[in-house]
Write an enzyme that holds these catalytic residues in place. Structure first.
Site, short mmCIF file in Angstrom:
data_model
loop_
_atom_site.label_atom_id
_atom_site.label_comp_id
_atom_site.label_asym_id
_atom_site.label_seq_id
_atom_site.Cartn_x
_atom_site.Cartn_y
_atom_site.Cartn_z
N LYS A 175 0.83 -1.04 0.20
CA LYS A 175 0.02 -0.02 -0.16
C LYS A 175 0.90 1.23 -0.04
O LYS A 175 1.41 1.80 0.83
CB LYS A 175 -0.92 0.10 1.17
CG LYS A 175 -1.90 1.19 1.06
CD LYS A 175 -2.63 1.62 2.44
CE LYS A 175 -1.65 2.78 3.01
NZ LYS A 175 -1.53 3.81 2.44
N GLY A 227 6.52 4.75 8.86
CA GLY A 227 5.63 6.19 8.80
C GLY A 227 5.96 6.49 10.17
O GLY A 227 6.80 6.37 10.63
N SER A 228 4.80 7.34 10.62
CA SER A 228 4.89 8.00 11.85
C SER A 228 4.74 6.97 13.11
O SER A 228 4.10 5.95 12.99
CB SER A 228 3.98 9.11 11.93
OG SER A 228 2.67 8.54 11.80
N THR A 229 5.16 7.76 14.00
CA THR A 229 5.17 6.89 15.51
C THR A 229 3.82 6.84 15.92
O THR A 229 3.34 5.86 16.39
CB THR A 229 6.10 7.44 16.48
OG1 THR A 229 7.49 7.65 16.02
CG2 THR A 229 5.76 7.05 17.86
N ALA A 231 0.86 6.71 13.97
CA ALA A 231 0.44 5.62 12.92
C ALA A 231 0.99 4.13 13.53
O ALA A 231 0.41 3.20 13.62
CB ALA A 231 0.62 5.67 11.48
N GLY A 232 2.38 4.20 13.77
CA GLY A 232 2.86 3.06 14.16
C GLY A 232 2.34 2.35 15.45
O GLY A 232 2.17 1.19 15.53
N GLU A 249 9.15 0.74 11.62
CA GLU A 249 10.05 1.84 11.21
C GLU A 249 9.53 3.19 11.37
O GLU A 249 8.80 3.63 10.37
CB GLU A 249 10.82 1.66 9.70
CG GLU A 249 11.45 0.20 9.62
CD GLU A 249 12.62 0.18 10.49
OE1 GLU A 249 13.06 0.97 11.09
OE2 GLU A 249 13.09 -1.05 10.32
N CYS A 283 13.39 10.23 8.09
CA CYS A 283 13.29 9.72 9.24
C CYS A 283 14.46 9.84 10.10
O CYS A 283 14.82 9.88 11.34
CB CYS A 283 12.80 8.35 9.57
SG CYS A 283 13.66 7.27 8.34
N GLU A 382 9.67 15.81 15.90
CA GLU A 382 10.31 15.67 14.46
C GLU A 382 9.44 16.65 13.53
O GLU A 382 8.29 16.60 13.63
CB GLU A 382 9.83 14.26 14.30
CG GLU A 382 10.52 13.78 12.78
CD GLU A 382 10.00 12.37 12.47
OE1 GLU A 382 8.70 12.18 12.45
OE2 GLU A 382 10.64 11.41 11.83
#
Ligand code: NAD
Length: 485
Positions: A175, A227-229, A231-232, A249, A283, A382
């Site tokens: 995706k 992706g972002s923390t 969303a992670g 990651e 990142c 970030e």
């Protein structure tokens, strides 16, 4: 660059729905392409295809060397189209073309080449003699992998998953991010040309909700996410509820430590690309620069001079060092952080706003903040833009403490004329990768985060093992493998 079909089960198929994604140029702010947005029904179809390809197709049953031959062809075809692919990535997300060629395209094929070579030599099966008898230890493919990637290094983050997944014999539903679907369509063309067996890789561009459908799909065995923390954490929770394997990651706020003995004429040009590569949208960006109080002004001046000399401009111009940010919301976010830095008492030395002469395009000036305390928002969060925070330290111990005073732990570097002292610092900083007088990344080494920068590793043999399930098969006493079988 418009598209009207999706690449699923080795074919270009009509999407189930009518939703589309408009890809907007960060330079002209105009729509440059329209592509289908995959719906949950398309994801279902893609997962079924990947499942079939895994359960009964040839890919997992081929010898690793045969898979490697196919992977080698994929790399060669992408390399052959590198100008087209690099230009496409620059047009969809604004990275300077010089970075797109090396950091987006060739870095991606190098990752694929690494896994091609590893597939040929990795021991997928070994024999051990245990106290309870002989045992065969097999490393079997994880199954159907869902790969979810961000817009900043779209093809590279795809390859960090596709390389090991293909090497392992797994199959993939990919995706791409809605900002950057176009390079994934080029990849699909390459996969088709190579004749990858049907269903081994399926591509479903879409946003977050459809992404969650992929994450929670019962027939998906593993999620590889970059992706972002934020969303992670959500994805980790969804995977946790199903005990689904996942590699995450996530974000970073890495520090470059400049020691007192560093030669600034080499250290500053050395650390700058790590700080502002890809317009600062990386990142691993080392955007906290730690300088001792003794040489603080000197480091600030050298950085300010180098940042002011970085050419802001059209990303397709080979001289450009900083192009536009990916989206208007990203520019607003970065400008918001700059404002916050000022409010909290940091001092803008260069930059600090939108560059003059750019009425169109989501540009932000290369910006250096001095007098930054590590507790300030601009040192902790970030920013994902060309904004550096120079932070003073009192001693080497203090520098390590500041570097570690972060929720993140992805990358970092130290700059010194004493490599041994640099190595000692590298051992004390709590991050997944580190560089002594250089970049922190090496495709042969594991890449990933401590703390909130992620879970698990990509790259290196560790990255392949993230797509393998180890299995022990106990054999009767006296059994021995047939040599050469
Ligand atoms: P994002 O987290 O918003 O989105 C990343 C991808 O995940 C996109 O494809 C998005 O559609 C999808 N997504 C978002 N929420 C989801 C959910 N709940 N379920 C399923 N899919 C979901 O991040 P972004 O803004 O696209 O990318 C920037 C971020 O990525 C930064 O924080 C950056 O540090 C991080 N990043 C990390 C690495 C790394 O290797 N550590 C590399 C590149 C980027």
């Amino acid at each position: 660059m418009d598209r009207d079909k999706l690449y699923i089960d080795g074919e270009w198929v009509e999407p189930a729905g009518t939703s589309t994604i408009e890809v907007i140029s960060p330079l002209t702010e105009e729509v440059i392409a329209t592509v289908p947005e995959a719906s949950p029904a398309d994801v279902d179809r893609a997962v079924q295809a990947a499942r079939r390809a895994f359960d009964s197709g040839p890919w997992p049953r081929m010898a690793p060397g045969e898979r490697a031959d196919v992977m080698e062809k994929i790399s060669q075809l992408i390399q052959g189209r590198h100008e087209d692919v690099a230009r496409t990535i620059t047009e969809e997300m604004g990275s300077p073309i010089s970075f797109s060629v090396m950091g987006q395209v060739f870095a991606s094929t190098m990752v694929l080449d690494y896994y091609t070579a590893l597939a040929r030599e990795y021991e997928f099966e070994e024999f051990r003699q245990g106290a309870l008898g002989p045992v065969i230890v097999r490393k079997e493919p994880v199954g159907v992998a869902g790969a979810i990637v961000p817009w900043n290094v779209p093809l590279f983050t795809i390859m960090l998953k596709l390389g090991p997944a293909l090497a392992s014999g797994s199959t993939v539903v990919l995706k791409p991010a809605p900002e950057t679907p176009l390079d994934a369509f080029l990849l699909a063309e390459v996969l088709e040309e190579v004749g990858l067996p049907a269903g081994v890789v399926n591509i479903v561009p879409a946003g977050r909700e459809v992404g969650e459908h992929l994450v929670t799909h019962r027939d998906v065995d593993k999620i590889g996410f970059t992706g972002s923390t934020a969303a992670g954490k959500k994805i980790a929770a969804l995977c946790g509820a199903q005990l689904k394997r996942c590699t995450l990651e996530l974000g970073g706020k890495s520090a470059a430590i400049v020691l007192d003995d560093a030669d600034l004429s080499t250290a500053i040009p050395g650390l700058l690309p790590n700080a502002i590569m890809n317009n600062g949208q990386a990142c691993i960006a080392q955007t906290r620069i730690l300088a001792s109080r003794k040489r603080y002004d000197e480091v600030v001046d050298a950085l300010a001079t180098a940042m002011a000399a970085t050419k802001v401009g059209e990303p397709l111009d080979p001289e450009t060092g900083i192009g536009p940010l990916v989206a208007e919301r990203q520019r607003e976010r970065v400008l918001g952080y700059i404002e916050k830095g000022r409010e909290e008492g940091a001092r803008v030395v260069v930059g600090g706003g939108r560059p003059a002469g750019f009425d169109k395009g989501w540009f932000v000036e290369p910006t250096v903040f001095a007098d930054v305390d590590n507790k300030m928002t601009i040192a902790q969060e970030e920013i994902f833009g060309p904004v550096l925070a120079v932070i003073p330290y009192d001693s080497q111990e203090d520098a390590v403490r500041i570097a570690n005073e972060s929720d993140y732990g992805l990358a970092g570097s130290v700059w010194t004329s004493d490599v041994g002292a640099g190595l000692e610092i590298a051992k004390q900083v709590r991050t997944g990768t580190y560089g002594v007088n250089g970049s922190s990344m090496n495709f042969a080494a594991p890449f990933g985060g401590f703390k909130q920068s992620g879970v698990g590793r990509e790259l290196g043999p560790e990255g392949l093992e993230a797509y393998l399930e180890p299995k022990g098969i106990n054999m009767p006493f006296g059994w021995e493998p047939i040599v050469g079988a």
